[in-house]
Design a protein around this motif. Structure first.
Motif, PDB file in Angstrom:
ATOM      1  N   MET A 158       0.835  -1.205   0.000  1.00 49.18           N
ATOM      2  CA  MET A 158       0.000   0.000   0.000  1.00 49.18           C
ATOM      3  C   MET A 158       0.864   1.247   0.000  1.00 49.18           C
ATOM      4  O   MET A 158       0.628   2.200  -0.752  1.00 49.18           O
ATOM      5  CB  MET A 158      -0.920  -0.009   1.218  1.00 49.18           C
ATOM      6  CG  MET A 158      -1.832   1.194   1.330  1.00 49.18           C
ATOM      7  SD  MET A 158      -2.897   1.067   2.797  1.00 49.18           S
ATOM      8  CE  MET A 158      -3.829   2.600   2.650  1.00 49.18           C
ATOM      9  N   PHE A 159       1.897   1.242   0.836  1.00 47.10           N
ATOM     10  CA  PHE A 159       2.811   2.382   0.926  1.00 47.10           C
ATOM     11  C   PHE A 159       3.541   2.620  -0.395  1.00 47.10           C
ATOM     12  O   PHE A 159       3.541   3.732  -0.935  1.00 47.10           O
ATOM     13  CB  PHE A 159       3.804   2.136   2.064  1.00 47.10           C
ATOM     14  CG  PHE A 159       5.081   2.910   1.963  1.00 47.10           C
ATOM     15  CD1 PHE A 159       5.082   4.292   2.032  1.00 47.10           C
ATOM     16  CD2 PHE A 159       6.292   2.256   1.790  1.00 47.10           C
ATOM     17  CE1 PHE A 159       6.272   5.013   1.943  1.00 47.10           C
ATOM     18  CE2 PHE A 159       7.474   2.960   1.699  1.00 47.10           C
ATOM     19  CZ  PHE A 159       7.467   4.341   1.772  1.00 47.10           C
ATOM     20  N   PHE A 160       4.156   1.568  -0.940  1.00 49.50           N
ATOM     21  CA  PHE A 160       4.906   1.738  -2.187  1.00 49.50           C
ATOM     22  C   PHE A 160       3.971   2.047  -3.359  1.00 49.50           C
ATOM     23  O   PHE A 160       4.329   2.815  -4.257  1.00 49.50           O
ATOM     24  CB  PHE A 160       5.733   0.484  -2.480  1.00 49.50           C
ATOM     25  CG  PHE A 160       6.985   0.378  -1.675  1.00 49.50           C
ATOM     26  CD1 PHE A 160       8.037   1.253  -1.867  1.00 49.50           C
ATOM     27  CD2 PHE A 160       7.123  -0.602  -0.700  1.00 49.50           C
ATOM     28  CE1 PHE A 160       9.201   1.170  -1.115  1.00 49.50           C
ATOM     29  CE2 PHE A 160       8.270  -0.703   0.062  1.00 49.50           C
ATOM     30  CZ  PHE A 160       9.315   0.179  -0.144  1.00 49.50           C
ATOM     31  N   GLY A 161       2.785   1.438  -3.368  1.00 45.44           N
ATOM     32  CA  GLY A 161       1.835   1.731  -4.438  1.00 45.44           C
ATOM     33  C   GLY A 161       1.439   3.195  -4.452  1.00 45.44           C
ATOM     34  O   GLY A 161       1.393   3.826  -5.513  1.00 45.44           O
ATOM     35  N   PHE A 162       1.152   3.740  -3.271  1.00 44.18           N
ATOM     36  CA  PHE A 162       0.808   5.164  -3.174  1.00 44.18           C
ATOM     37  C   PHE A 162       1.996   6.039  -3.556  1.00 44.18           C
ATOM     38  O   PHE A 162       1.869   6.958  -4.372  1.00 44.18           O
ATOM     39  CB  PHE A 162       0.358   5.489  -1.749  1.00 44.18           C
ATOM     40  CG  PHE A 162       0.294   6.966  -1.466  1.00 44.18           C
ATOM     41  CD1 PHE A 162      -0.771   7.733  -1.927  1.00 44.18           C
ATOM     42  CD2 PHE A 162       1.303   7.603  -0.756  1.00 44.18           C
ATOM     43  CE1 PHE A 162      -0.832   9.096  -1.681  1.00 44.18           C
ATOM     44  CE2 PHE A 162       1.249   8.964  -0.502  1.00 44.18           C
ATOM     45  CZ  PHE A 162       0.183   9.715  -0.970  1.00 44.18           C
ATOM     46  N   LEU A 163       3.150   5.759  -2.974  1.00 42.31           N
ATOM     47  CA  LEU A 163       4.317   6.620  -3.156  1.00 42.31           C
ATOM     48  C   LEU A 163       4.736   6.681  -4.622  1.00 42.31           C
ATOM     49  O   LEU A 163       4.969   7.762  -5.178  1.00 42.31           O
ATOM     50  CB  LEU A 163       5.468   6.109  -2.297  1.00 42.31           C
ATOM     51  CG  LEU A 163       6.717   6.989  -2.274  1.00 42.31           C
ATOM     52  CD1 LEU A 163       6.528   8.139  -1.305  1.00 42.31           C
ATOM     53  CD2 LEU A 163       7.941   6.167  -1.878  1.00 42.31           C
ATOM     54  N   LEU A 164       4.837   5.509  -5.267  1.00 50.04           N
ATOM     55  CA  LEU A 164       5.368   5.460  -6.624  1.00 50.04           C
ATOM     56  C   LEU A 164       4.337   5.898  -7.669  1.00 50.04           C
ATOM     57  O   LEU A 164       4.669   5.991  -8.856  1.00 50.04           O
ATOM     58  CB  LEU A 164       5.865   4.045  -6.933  1.00 50.04           C
ATOM     59  CG  LEU A 164       7.014   3.568  -6.047  1.00 50.04           C
ATOM     60  CD1 LEU A 164       7.432   2.148  -6.417  1.00 50.04           C
ATOM     61  CD2 LEU A 164       8.210   4.509  -6.126  1.00 50.04           C
ATOM     62  N   THR A 165       3.107   6.147  -7.236  1.00 47.01           N
ATOM     63  CA  THR A 165       2.094   6.694  -8.128  1.00 47.01           C
ATOM     64  C   THR A 165       1.959   8.198  -7.963  1.00 47.01           C
ATOM     65  O   THR A 165       2.018   8.964  -8.930  1.00 47.01           O
ATOM     66  CB  THR A 165       0.724   6.032  -7.875  1.00 47.01           C
ATOM     67  OG1 THR A 165       0.828   4.625  -8.117  1.00 47.01           O
ATOM     68  CG2 THR A 165      -0.339   6.618  -8.795  1.00 47.01           C
ATOM     69  N   VAL A 166       1.816   8.651  -6.723  1.00 46.71           N
ATOM     70  CA  VAL A 166       1.496  10.053  -6.461  1.00 46.71           C
ATOM     71  C   VAL A 166       2.719  10.956  -6.553  1.00 46.71           C
ATOM     72  O   VAL A 166       2.657  12.049  -7.144  1.00 46.71           O
ATOM     73  CB  VAL A 166       0.821  10.200  -5.075  1.00 46.71           C
ATOM     74  CG1 VAL A 166       0.670  11.669  -4.698  1.00 46.71           C
ATOM     75  CG2 VAL A 166      -0.536   9.526  -5.092  1.00 46.71           C
ATOM     76  N   VAL A 167       3.850  10.536  -5.969  1.00 46.59           N
ATOM     77  CA  VAL A 167       5.014  11.428  -5.922  1.00 46.59           C
ATOM     78  C   VAL A 167       5.530  11.772  -7.323  1.00 46.59           C
ATOM     79  O   VAL A 167       5.738  12.961  -7.625  1.00 46.59           O
ATOM     80  CB  VAL A 167       6.129  10.825  -5.045  1.00 46.59           C
ATOM     81  CG1 VAL A 167       7.399  11.673  -5.143  1.00 46.59           C
ATOM     82  CG2 VAL A 167       5.671  10.768  -3.588  1.00 46.59           C
ATOM     83  N   PRO A 168       5.759  10.799  -8.234  1.00 45.46           N
ATOM     84  CA  PRO A 168       6.198  11.192  -9.591  1.00 45.46           C
ATOM     85  C   PRO A 168       5.185  12.082 -10.298  1.00 45.46           C
ATOM     86  O   PRO A 168       5.569  13.025 -11.009  1.00 45.46           O
ATOM     87  CB  PRO A 168       6.352   9.849 -10.318  1.00 45.46           C
ATOM     88  CG  PRO A 168       6.522   8.835  -9.245  1.00 45.46           C
ATOM     89  CD  PRO A 168       5.697   9.333  -8.098  1.00 45.46           C
ATOM     90  N   PHE A 169       3.899  11.787 -10.091  1.00 43.32           N
ATOM     91  CA  PHE A 169       2.844  12.580 -10.731  1.00 43.32           C
ATOM     92  C   PHE A 169       2.872  14.019 -10.227  1.00 43.32           C
ATOM     93  O   PHE A 169       2.826  14.973 -11.009  1.00 43.32           O
ATOM     94  CB  PHE A 169       1.490  11.927 -10.443  1.00 43.32           C
ATOM     95  CG  PHE A 169       0.337  12.573 -11.156  1.00 43.32           C
ATOM     96  CD1 PHE A 169       0.114  12.332 -12.496  1.00 43.32           C
ATOM     97  CD2 PHE A 169      -0.537  13.413 -10.478  1.00 43.32           C
ATOM     98  CE1 PHE A 169      -0.963  12.914 -13.157  1.00 43.32           C
ATOM     99  CE2 PHE A 169      -1.611  14.003 -11.126  1.00 43.32           C
ATOM    100  CZ  PHE A 169      -1.825  13.750 -12.467  1.00 43.32           C
ATOM    101  N   GLY A 195      -3.311   1.367  -2.101  1.00 40.45           N
ATOM    102  CA  GLY A 195      -2.382   2.486  -2.171  1.00 40.45           C
ATOM    103  C   GLY A 195      -2.402   3.217  -3.496  1.00 40.45           C
ATOM    104  O   GLY A 195      -2.637   4.436  -3.542  1.00 40.45           O
ATOM    105  N   ALA A 196      -2.150   2.473  -4.591  1.00 43.30           N
ATOM    106  CA  ALA A 196      -2.107   3.097  -5.915  1.00 43.30           C
ATOM    107  C   ALA A 196      -3.492   3.378  -6.459  1.00 43.30           C
ATOM    108  O   ALA A 196      -3.649   4.208  -7.358  1.00 43.30           O
ATOM    109  CB  ALA A 196      -1.342   2.196  -6.889  1.00 43.30           C
ATOM    110  N   GLY A 197      -4.512   2.694  -5.903  1.00 49.18           N
ATOM    111  CA  GLY A 197      -5.866   2.916  -6.371  1.00 49.18           C
ATOM    112  C   GLY A 197      -6.654   3.847  -5.475  1.00 49.18           C
ATOM    113  O   GLY A 197      -6.825   5.029  -5.771  1.00 49.18           O
ATOM    114  N   ALA A 198      -7.109   3.306  -4.352  1.00 48.67           N
ATOM    115  CA  ALA A 198      -8.021   4.068  -3.490  1.00 48.67           C
ATOM    116  C   ALA A 198      -7.378   5.317  -2.903  1.00 48.67           C
ATOM    117  O   ALA A 198      -7.930   6.422  -3.002  1.00 48.67           O
ATOM    118  CB  ALA A 198      -8.528   3.159  -2.366  1.00 48.67           C
ATOM    119  N   LEU A 199      -6.197   5.178  -2.282  1.00 47.26           N
ATOM    120  CA  LEU A 199      -5.582   6.328  -1.619  1.00 47.26           C
ATOM    121  C   LEU A 199      -5.090   7.355  -2.630  1.00 47.26           C
ATOM    122  O   LEU A 199      -5.289   8.566  -2.450  1.00 47.26           O
ATOM    123  CB  LEU A 199      -4.437   5.860  -0.724  1.00 47.26           C
ATOM    124  CG  LEU A 199      -3.785   6.926   0.160  1.00 47.26           C
ATOM    125  CD1 LEU A 199      -4.822   7.621   1.026  1.00 47.26           C
ATOM    126  CD2 LEU A 199      -2.694   6.301   1.032  1.00 47.26           C
TER     127      LEU A 199
END
Length: 404
Positions: free
Chosen positions: A15-26, A152-156
């Protein structure tokens, strides 16, 4: 109950890596950052590949009487949750300092903590699950990671515009701390430290280097990783350039992409069993080349209603990358010797992760220097197609395919 524990414990780091690697680069791209900077965020996952350096220390000690495995796992997971909570509070009190670069500071600490936690959890699965049920346990572990990635990469990530940096880290803190309950009285832990290994890293590397063909095959697999990794990262950059929202990106990566990756990873081994590992490596290399050209066309198009196309490209990219990863793992298992399998596989995994992480940064740098992400994708199309000729080197001539 053991399988339920595995799902619960392997979800928060995904969840952490999914969120981080989606939102931060964006977000970095939206703030005017170069493609290289956005792609370099993936380096935050490097501790997962280099955990073998401190694994013997973790393996030989227990912490605070909590159990040899649950002690390390508990301390690391709770520490990661507290780090998220402190970050959320700091961003809440000082919102002017919140941002993608500030989020990377606690994220690096969390990456080391999760990498150390996983050393203990992986050992616990090996010790507590009977070999007859190991395949089920490993499948459930992948399922837990898939659940975490969707969250992480989806919901959050999809709610990021609403919750902001502070809210996102509060959610990560809550999920990490609550899932730590599954570590209570972890069953099946070994009570005594494992026997000391007499084979060190230097001797293992020397042994691998002296075996005919190992270096060539390892470098070939690493090259495939280096070529296949950049398009997924550049796809996030293209989404930002197109003006899509973070919610739209989360649907593409966290839902469609995660579902396609699950199917791709499962299908890779099955298709290799039918058509052979070499044939599948060739097919996926050319498929990635064609997909890069499709990405380039998407990046240059100005037609309205492009989001469904971007969603489809992202899902296809994630599915293809997961399929290729399953083929890499098959090839890597062939390379490692039986006598030193654990250490050799850890080293080979580090090699794959290093090349797969460095390559997107290099591709992003090329895009910045050339001033064109589409041109970079065209170059990657040529490179991906060229790697089809590495298939014989990866598979080897004397060994049959080892299928998962």
């Amino acid at each position: 109950m053991t399988l339920a524990r595995i799902v619960t414990l392997y979800a928060p780091d995904a969840m952490f890596f999914g969120f981080l690697l989606t939102v931060v680069p964006f977000q970095l791209r939206l703030e005017g950052g170069g493609a290289a900077l956005s792609a370099a965020v993936s380096w935050i996952a490097l501790p997962l590949g280099f955990a073998f350096f401190w694994a013997p220390f973790v393996d030989a000690r227990s912490l605070f009487g909590l159990g040899r495995r649950s002690g390390w796992a508990s301390v690391c997971q709770v520490s990661a949750g507290l780090a998220f909570a402190v970050t959320a509070l700091a961003f809440q009190l000082m919102p002017e300092h919140a941002g993608p670069m500030a989020a990377l500071i606690p994220s690096l600490a969390a990456a080391f903590l999760f990498a150390t936690r996983n050393i203990a959890l992986n050992a616990w699965i090996r010790e507590s699950v009977p070999m007859s049920d190991m395949a089920i346990a490993v499948g459930v572990r992948c399922g837990g990671a898939a659940v975490g990635n969707v969250l992480g990469a989806g919901a959050l990530a999809g709610r990021f515009d609403t919750v902001g940096w502070s809210g996102a880290f509060w959610v990560l803190a809550a999920a990490t701390l609550l899932s730590a309950i599954a570590l209570w009285r972890l069953p099946g832990q070994s009570l005594q430290p494992a026997a000391e290994e007499t084979v060190g890293l230097t001797a293992t590397i020397s042994g691998m280097r002296d075996r005919p063909g190992v270096v060539r095959r390892a470098l070939s697999v690493a090259t495939l990783s280096a070529v296949m990794a950049p398009p997924a990262t550049l796809g996030v950059v293209v989404f930002a350039d197109k003006g899509f929202t973070s919610e739209q990106l989360s649907y593409a990566t966290g839902y469609a992409g995660a579902a396609a990756a699950t199917l791709g990873a499962f299908a890779g081994g099955k298709l290799a069993k039918v058509f052979g590992l070499r044939a599948m490596l060739v097919a996926t290399a050319f498929s990635q080349g064609a997909l890069c050209l499709a990405w380039a066309a998407f990046a240059t198009s100005s037609a309205a209603g492009l989001y469904p196309i971007g969603l489809s490209l992202t899902a296809t990219q994630y599915g293809l990358f997961a399929m290729m990863a399953s083929l890499w793992l098959t090839a890597v298992i062939q390379i490692a010797s039986r006598e030193r399998a654990a250490t050799e596989l850890a080293l080979l995994n580090a090699l794959l992760l290093l090349t797969g992480t460095f390559a997107p940064t290099l591709a992003g740098t090329f895009a910045d220097l050339a001033g064109s992400v589409p041109l970079t994708l065209v170059a990657l199309a040529a490179l991906a197609s060229a790697t089809a000729f590495l298939a014989p080197a990866v598979v080897g001539r004397s060994q049959p395919a080892v299928l998962l």
